[in-house]
Scaffold this motif. Structure first.
Motif, PDB file in Angstrom:
ATOM      1  N   ASP A  24       0.720  -1.328   0.064  1.00 32.39           N
ATOM      2  CA  ASP A  24      -0.313  -0.273  -0.010  1.00 32.39           C
ATOM      3  C   ASP A  24       0.866   1.080   0.264  1.00 32.39           C
ATOM      4  O   ASP A  24       2.165   1.426   0.821  1.00 32.39           O
ATOM      5  CB  ASP A  24      -0.833   0.262   1.144  1.00 32.39           C
ATOM      6  CG  ASP A  24      -1.864  -1.021   1.564  1.00 32.39           C
ATOM      7  OD1 ASP A  24      -2.063  -1.697   0.126  1.00 32.39           O
ATOM      8  OD2 ASP A  24      -2.398  -1.455   2.156  1.00 32.39           O
ATOM      9  N   GLY A  25       0.441   2.061  -1.015  1.00 33.21           N
ATOM     10  CA  GLY A  25       0.986   3.302  -0.967  1.00 33.21           C
ATOM     11  C   GLY A  25       1.580   4.204  -1.905  1.00 33.21           C
ATOM     12  O   GLY A  25       1.092   3.941  -3.656  1.00 33.21           O
ATOM     13  N   THR A  26       1.570   5.684  -2.057  1.00 35.95           N
ATOM     14  CA  THR A  26       1.626   5.375  -3.379  1.00 35.95           C
ATOM     15  C   THR A  26       3.326   6.609  -3.800  1.00 35.95           C
ATOM     16  O   THR A  26       4.242   6.824  -2.770  1.00 35.95           O
ATOM     17  CB  THR A  26       0.832   7.407  -3.544  1.00 35.95           C
ATOM     18  OG1 THR A  26      -0.385   6.708  -2.969  1.00 35.95           O
ATOM     19  CG2 THR A  26       0.660   8.326  -4.764  1.00 35.95           C
ATOM     20  N   CYS A  27       3.590   6.236  -4.967  1.00 34.72           N
ATOM     21  CA  CYS A  27       4.474   6.555  -5.960  1.00 34.72           C
ATOM     22  C   CYS A  27       5.248   8.185  -5.121  1.00 34.72           C
ATOM     23  O   CYS A  27       4.450   9.388  -6.128  1.00 34.72           O
ATOM     24  CB  CYS A  27       5.224   6.024  -7.031  1.00 34.72           C
ATOM     25  SG  CYS A  27       6.785   6.887  -7.308  1.00 34.72           S
ATOM     26  N   GLU A  28       6.317   8.508  -4.757  1.00 36.04           N
ATOM     27  CA  GLU A  28       6.263  10.054  -4.824  1.00 36.04           C
ATOM     28  C   GLU A  28       6.659  10.973  -6.099  1.00 36.04           C
ATOM     29  O   GLU A  28       6.842  11.994  -6.347  1.00 36.04           O
ATOM     30  CB  GLU A  28       7.498  10.254  -3.370  1.00 36.04           C
ATOM     31  CG  GLU A  28       8.792   9.391  -3.878  1.00 36.04           C
ATOM     32  CD  GLU A  28       9.597   9.951  -2.715  1.00 36.04           C
ATOM     33  OE1 GLU A  28      10.916  10.059  -2.908  1.00 36.04           O
ATOM     34  OE2 GLU A  28       9.283   9.331  -1.648  1.00 36.04           O
ATOM     35  N   ALA A  29       6.952   9.504  -6.913  1.00 43.07           N
ATOM     36  CA  ALA A  29       8.119  10.239  -8.217  1.00 43.07           C
ATOM     37  C   ALA A  29       6.505  10.598  -9.815  1.00 43.07           C
ATOM     38  O   ALA A  29       7.110  11.296 -10.493  1.00 43.07           O
ATOM     39  CB  ALA A  29       8.617   9.708  -8.784  1.00 43.07           C
ATOM     40  N   THR A  33       0.425   3.763  -7.417  1.00 39.61           N
ATOM     41  CA  THR A  33      -0.361   3.194  -6.266  1.00 39.61           C
ATOM     42  C   THR A  33       0.719   1.873  -6.062  1.00 39.61           C
ATOM     43  O   THR A  33      -0.060   1.086  -5.646  1.00 39.61           O
ATOM     44  CB  THR A  33      -1.911   3.563  -6.085  1.00 39.61           C
ATOM     45  OG1 THR A  33      -2.451   3.204  -7.325  1.00 39.61           O
ATOM     46  CG2 THR A  33      -2.353   4.473  -5.638  1.00 39.61           C
ATOM     47  N   ASP A  34       0.420   1.857  -7.105  1.00 34.22           N
ATOM     48  CA  ASP A  34       1.177   0.424  -7.917  1.00 34.22           C
ATOM     49  C   ASP A  34       2.817  -0.113  -7.543  1.00 34.22           C
ATOM     50  O   ASP A  34       3.574  -0.224  -8.195  1.00 34.22           O
ATOM     51  CB  ASP A  34       1.237   0.280  -9.432  1.00 34.22           C
ATOM     52  CG  ASP A  34       1.724  -1.982 -10.307  1.00 34.22           C
ATOM     53  OD1 ASP A  34       1.074  -2.368  -8.904  1.00 34.22           O
ATOM     54  OD2 ASP A  34       1.424  -1.619 -11.457  1.00 34.22           O
ATOM     55  N   LEU A  35       2.407  -0.201  -5.904  1.00 29.94           N
ATOM     56  CA  LEU A  35       3.876  -0.457  -5.442  1.00 29.94           C
ATOM     57  C   LEU A  35       3.753  -2.287  -5.264  1.00 29.94           C
ATOM     58  O   LEU A  35       3.746  -2.952  -4.875  1.00 29.94           O
ATOM     59  CB  LEU A  35       4.615   0.348  -3.928  1.00 29.94           C
ATOM     60  CG  LEU A  35       4.152   1.985  -4.668  1.00 29.94           C
ATOM     61  CD1 LEU A  35       4.188   2.432  -2.959  1.00 29.94           C
ATOM     62  CD2 LEU A  35       4.823   2.332  -5.424  1.00 29.94           C
ATOM     63  N   ALA A  36       5.163  -2.523  -4.998  1.00 34.99           N
ATOM     64  CA  ALA A  36       5.590  -4.013  -5.407  1.00 34.99           C
ATOM     65  C   ALA A  36       6.640  -4.012  -4.224  1.00 34.99           C
ATOM     66  O   ALA A  36       8.261  -2.940  -4.121  1.00 34.99           O
ATOM     67  CB  ALA A  36       5.415  -4.779  -6.390  1.00 34.99           C
TER      68      ALA A  36
END
Length: 86
Positions: A24-29, A33-36
């Motif tokens: 879960d989270g959000t890419c700062e770049a 919301t597709d983090l792994a």
């Protein structure tokens, strides 16, 4: 058990792959919301990363925990600090 990290049976699949665990989270770049989270090998040695799967931004790079079972073996110098050459 330590012995299971030293024996490498022949793979029973045609391809070797890594399991990417969604985080879960959000890419700062890029805002995706597709983090792994998954294991990698880099110049500092084995690491666990959390990366955006859209832009491949590194959200986190950490040393693997024993439960990560990465790498499948442990170097005698595993706990030594990494040094940069050059």
């Amino acid at each position: 058990m330590a012995v299971d990290r030293l024996l490498f049976p022949r793979p029973d699949t045609d391809r070797v792959y890594v399991v990417k665990t969604p985080v879960d989270g959000t890419c700062e770049a890029c805002g995706a919301t597709d983090l792994a989270r998954y294991p990698v090998a880099n110049y500092l040695g084995p690491r666990m990363v959390i990366k955006c799967q859209r832009c491949f931004h590194h959200a986190s790079v950490t040393r693997p925990e024993p439960e990560d079972n990465w790498p499948a073996w442990r170097s005698p110098a595993h706990d030594w600090p990494a040094s940069r050459v050059g």
